[in-house]
Design an enzyme around this catalytic site. Structure first.
Site, mmCIF file in Angstrom:
data_model
loop_
_atom_site.group_PDB
_atom_site.id
_atom_site.type_symbol
_atom_site.label_atom_id
_atom_site.label_comp_id
_atom_site.label_asym_id
_atom_site.label_seq_id
_atom_site.Cartn_x
_atom_site.Cartn_y
_atom_site.Cartn_z
ATOM 1 C CE LYS A 111 92.274 16.427 -1.609
ATOM 2 N NZ LYS A 111 91.133 16.236 -0.800
ATOM 3 C CB ILE A 118 93.614 9.172 -8.304
ATOM 4 C CG1 ILE A 118 94.517 7.979 -8.015
ATOM 5 C CG2 ILE A 118 92.357 8.734 -9.027
ATOM 6 C CD1 ILE A 118 93.896 6.974 -7.063
ATOM 7 C CB CYS A 119 96.160 13.659 -6.233
ATOM 8 S SG CYS A 119 97.432 14.414 -5.217
ATOM 9 C CG LEU A 120 97.595 7.834 -5.598
ATOM 10 C CD1 LEU A 120 97.965 6.512 -6.254
ATOM 11 C CD2 LEU A 120 96.668 7.590 -4.436
#
Length: 174
Positions: A111, A118-120
């Site tokens: 993620k 960070i994966c958002l």
């Protein structure tokens, strides 16, 4: 905010919304936007401290307010895991949300993108787009980084991908 838990709703409604739609290339309008960002961040930080939920420190790393650095932490199993936090304000801000980076965790979870971003995309980006320009840095931390830490840190700890600083020091001594 339909379907959100009451605590998240309560927190979000207490973070001041921003009104100035300006990015780093917008001169005096950007200065006004930065003032609003600081007010929002101060309110969010004070609210967290009063609720005994203090979990980050950030500040602008340059006078233009386009680079931000700091620390964030998450407590899991009564141990505090602390991480460096950094991000740049995109030139298309506030239409584009900042990409929050935790460089120490780069490559440790799926993620995350290269460089520790960070994966958002799935959950947060549509919410940001819907609330532009009212959302700012404090909202990105509240609705982006906080849930990411809550979801990922326990998995990373339990899988052994990250160790508490005291555990790391003990294993280095032996």
């Amino acid at each position: 905010m339909e379907g959100w838990d009451p605590n998240t709703k309560s927190t979000l409604t207490q973070i001041p919304l921003l009104t100035t739609k300006a990015g780093p290339r917008d001169g005096t309008a950007w200065t006004q936007r930065l003032k609003e960002e600081y007010k929002s961040l101060i309110a969010y930080t004070q609210m967290n401290k009063s609720n005994d939920n203090d979990w980050f420190r950030i500040s602008a790393a340059n006078p233009e307010g386009t680079r931000w650095t700091g620390k964030c932490w998450y407590v899991y199993n009564l141990l505090k895991y602390e991480f460096d936090l950094q991000f740049d304000i995109p030139v298309t801000y506030p239409s584009t949300a900042p990409e929050l980076e935790l460089p120490q965790l780069d490559g440790k979870t799926q993620k995350m993108y290269r460089g520790g971003k960070i994966c958002l995309t799935v959950h947060f980006k549509p919410l940001w787009a819907k609330n532009c320009p009212r959302f700012g840095i404090a909202h990105a931390l509240c609705l982006g980084l906080a849930p990411w830490l809550a979801a990922e840190v326990p998995i990373l700890v339990d899988s052994g991908m990250i160790k508490h600083k005291d555990d790391a020091a003990t294993s280095a001594e032996s």
